[in-house]
Design a protein around this motif. Sequence first.
Motif, PDB file in Angstrom:
ATOM      1  N   HIS A 287       0.879  -1.159   0.000  1.00  0.00           N
ATOM      2  CA  HIS A 287       0.000   0.000   0.000  1.00  0.00           C
ATOM      3  C   HIS A 287       0.921   1.214   0.000  1.00  0.00           C
ATOM      4  CE1 HIS A 287      -3.743   2.128   1.890  1.00  0.00           C
ATOM      5  NE2 HIS A 287      -3.305   2.725   0.800  1.00  0.00           N
ATOM      6  N   VAL A 288       0.738   2.100  -0.988  1.00  0.00           N
ATOM      7  CA  VAL A 288       1.704   3.178  -1.217  1.00  0.00           C
ATOM      8  C   VAL A 288       1.026   4.540  -1.204  1.00  0.00           C
ATOM      9  CG1 VAL A 288       3.453   4.080  -2.811  1.00  0.00           C
ATOM     10  CG2 VAL A 288       3.064   1.607  -2.656  1.00  0.00           C
ATOM     11  N   TYR A 289       1.669   5.504  -0.561  1.00  0.00           N
ATOM     12  CA  TYR A 289       1.308   6.911  -0.709  1.00  0.00           C
ATOM     13  C   TYR A 289       2.331   7.551  -1.639  1.00  0.00           C
ATOM     14  CZ  TYR A 289      -1.741   6.464   3.422  1.00  0.00           C
ATOM     15  OH  TYR A 289      -2.708   6.084   4.309  1.00  0.00           O
ATOM     16  N   LYS A 290       1.852   8.299  -2.636  1.00  0.00           N
ATOM     17  CA  LYS A 290       2.734   8.949  -3.595  1.00  0.00           C
ATOM     18  C   LYS A 290       2.701  10.463  -3.372  1.00  0.00           C
ATOM     19  CE  LYS A 290       2.796   5.529  -7.258  1.00  0.00           C
ATOM     20  NZ  LYS A 290       4.247   5.527  -7.396  1.00  0.00           N
ATOM     21  N   ILE A 291       3.869  11.039  -3.169  1.00  0.00           N
ATOM     22  CA  ILE A 291       3.985  12.484  -2.954  1.00  0.00           C
ATOM     23  C   ILE A 291       4.653  13.108  -4.178  1.00  0.00           C
ATOM     24  CG2 ILE A 291       4.911  14.311  -1.500  1.00  0.00           C
ATOM     25  CD1 ILE A 291       4.899  12.378   0.831  1.00  0.00           C
ATOM     26  N   PHE A 292       3.939  14.023  -4.840  1.00  0.00           N
ATOM     27  CA  PHE A 292       4.460  14.719  -6.010  1.00  0.00           C
ATOM     28  C   PHE A 292       4.880  16.136  -5.585  1.00  0.00           C
ATOM     29  CE2 PHE A 292       1.892  11.335  -7.575  1.00  0.00           C
ATOM     30  CZ  PHE A 292       2.424  10.955  -8.792  1.00  0.00           C
ATOM     31  N   ILE A 293       6.137  16.472  -5.853  1.00  0.00           N
ATOM     32  CA  ILE A 293       6.696  17.747  -5.404  1.00  0.00           C
ATOM     33  C   ILE A 293       7.137  18.580  -6.604  1.00  0.00           C
ATOM     34  CG2 ILE A 293       8.527  18.850  -4.051  1.00  0.00           C
ATOM     35  CD1 ILE A 293       8.581  16.393  -2.274  1.00  0.00           C
ATOM     36  N   LEU A 294       6.620  19.791  -6.705  1.00  0.00           N
ATOM     37  CA  LEU A 294       7.049  20.718  -7.753  1.00  0.00           C
ATOM     38  C   LEU A 294       8.474  21.169  -7.466  1.00  0.00           C
ATOM     39  CD1 LEU A 294       6.296  22.419 -10.261  1.00  0.00           C
ATOM     40  CD2 LEU A 294       5.530  24.209  -8.666  1.00  0.00           C
ATOM     41  N   CYS A 295       9.349  21.010  -8.460  1.00  0.00           N
ATOM     42  CA  CYS A 295      10.759  21.361  -8.285  1.00  0.00           C
ATOM     43  C   CYS A 295      11.225  22.259  -9.429  1.00  0.00           C
ATOM     44  CB  CYS A 295      11.632  20.105  -8.255  1.00  0.00           C
ATOM     45  SG  CYS A 295      11.300  18.981  -6.890  1.00  0.00           S
ATOM     46  N   GLU A 296      12.231  23.072  -9.130  1.00  0.00           N
ATOM     47  CA  GLU A 296      12.843  23.942 -10.125  1.00  0.00           C
ATOM     48  C   GLU A 296      14.281  23.494 -10.359  1.00  0.00           C
ATOM     49  OE1 GLU A 296      14.332  28.607 -10.503  1.00  0.00           O
ATOM     50  OE2 GLU A 296      12.975  27.985  -8.880  1.00  0.00           O
ATOM     51  N   ARG A 297      14.645  23.306 -11.625  1.00  0.00           N
ATOM     52  CA  ARG A 297      16.028  22.914 -11.912  1.00  0.00           C
ATOM     53  C   ARG A 297      16.955  24.108 -11.706  1.00  0.00           C
ATOM     54  NH1 ARG A 297      19.112  20.790 -17.319  1.00  0.00           N
ATOM     55  NH2 ARG A 297      17.563  22.064 -18.406  1.00  0.00           N
ATOM     56  N   THR A 298      18.041  23.894 -10.969  1.00  0.00           N
ATOM     57  CA  THR A 298      19.005  24.961 -10.705  1.00  0.00           C
ATOM     58  C   THR A 298      20.396  24.653 -11.265  1.00  0.00           C
ATOM     59  OG1 THR A 298      19.563  23.996  -8.541  1.00  0.00           O
ATOM     60  CG2 THR A 298      17.801  25.649  -8.599  1.00  0.00           C
ATOM     61  N   GLY A 299      20.596  23.440 -11.774  1.00  0.00           N
ATOM     62  CA  GLY A 299      21.892  23.097 -12.330  1.00  0.00           C
ATOM     63  C   GLY A 299      21.924  21.680 -12.858  1.00  0.00           C
ATOM     64  N   GLY A 300      23.041  21.329 -13.492  1.00  0.00           N
ATOM     65  CA  GLY A 300      23.236  19.982 -13.994  1.00  0.00           C
ATOM     66  C   GLY A 300      22.875  19.838 -15.458  1.00  0.00           C
ATOM     67  N   ASP A 301      23.404  18.796 -16.070  1.00  0.00           N
ATOM     68  CA  ASP A 301      23.127  18.474 -17.467  1.00  0.00           C
ATOM     69  C   ASP A 301      22.385  17.138 -17.526  1.00  0.00           C
ATOM     70  OD1 ASP A 301      24.561  20.723 -18.529  1.00  0.00           O
ATOM     71  OD2 ASP A 301      26.413  19.663 -18.048  1.00  0.00           O
ATOM     72  N   LEU A 302      21.358  17.084 -18.358  1.00  0.00           N
ATOM     73  CA  LEU A 302      20.520  15.900 -18.426  1.00  0.00           C
ATOM     74  C   LEU A 302      21.329  14.662 -18.823  1.00  0.00           C
ATOM     75  CD1 LEU A 302      17.315  17.280 -20.201  1.00  0.00           C
ATOM     76  CD2 LEU A 302      17.814  17.148 -17.753  1.00  0.00           C
ATOM     77  N   LYS A 303      21.219  13.628 -18.012  1.00  0.00           N
ATOM     78  CA  LYS A 303      21.925  12.378 -18.273  1.00  0.00           C
ATOM     79  C   LYS A 303      21.293  11.271 -17.439  1.00  0.00           C
ATOM     80  CE  LYS A 303      26.047  11.801 -16.545  1.00  0.00           C
ATOM     81  NZ  LYS A 303      27.508  11.941 -16.291  1.00  0.00           N
ATOM     82  N   GLY A 304      21.204  10.082 -18.008  1.00  0.00           N
ATOM     83  CA  GLY A 304      20.660   8.946 -17.282  1.00  0.00           C
ATOM     84  C   GLY A 304      21.573   8.504 -16.157  1.00  0.00           C
ATOM     85  N   GLY A 305      21.050   7.633 -15.303  1.00  0.00           N
ATOM     86  CA  GLY A 305      21.815   7.146 -14.156  1.00  0.00           C
ATOM     87  C   GLY A 305      21.817   5.640 -14.083  1.00  0.00           C
TER      88      GLY A 305
END
Length: 205
Positions: free
Chosen positions: A143-161
Amino acid sequence: MEQKWLKWAKEIQALAQAGLAYSNNVYDSERYEQLRELSKEIMASYTSVSMEKLDELFTNEVGYQTPKVDIRAFIVENGKLLLVQEKIDGKWALPGGWADVGLSPSEIAVKESVEEANIVVKPKRVLAIYDYLKHEHPPSPYHVYKIFILCERTGGDLKGGLETHQVKFFSPDQLPELSVERNTKAQILQLWEDVSHNRQLTRLD
């Protein structure tokens, strides 16, 4: 709506786990073990999850059972939404994952954004706290609660992990195939509307 067999299996598991945690009677403990085995048999009969995997899922939890918490970062730039492609199923999701003990929801959103998208974000506010059971997610042993948080990107380059192949921004009308265990199209579009219209609210359930 959650299927009845899954609801029953999870309730039996929760009762068994609580009983094993608090019972001092060896005979009662044996009965709680039997209940846990019964819940695993129900799960195994109706899903593709093996008994070995169910052993891992059910025996790594101790004490009174409570819902698990999944944190998702909602990142918008230039009219598009950031999604990551999950290695586990090849489908797309908002960056996120299980909450870690010792970290706040905001800290989890930051951590997961770095690990899955290689970007630094600043959490702004909670958009929604959703109950997994009340949305069109596939059956889950948790049983899961999902929390969605609005975030602003401040740095970094898009890349997978380690857990993601690709990271891309998508228009809401051109979403790729979503990993619905993690987020549904209805959830994403509802939250997109809220953010686009600057609605200062938190959706519940």
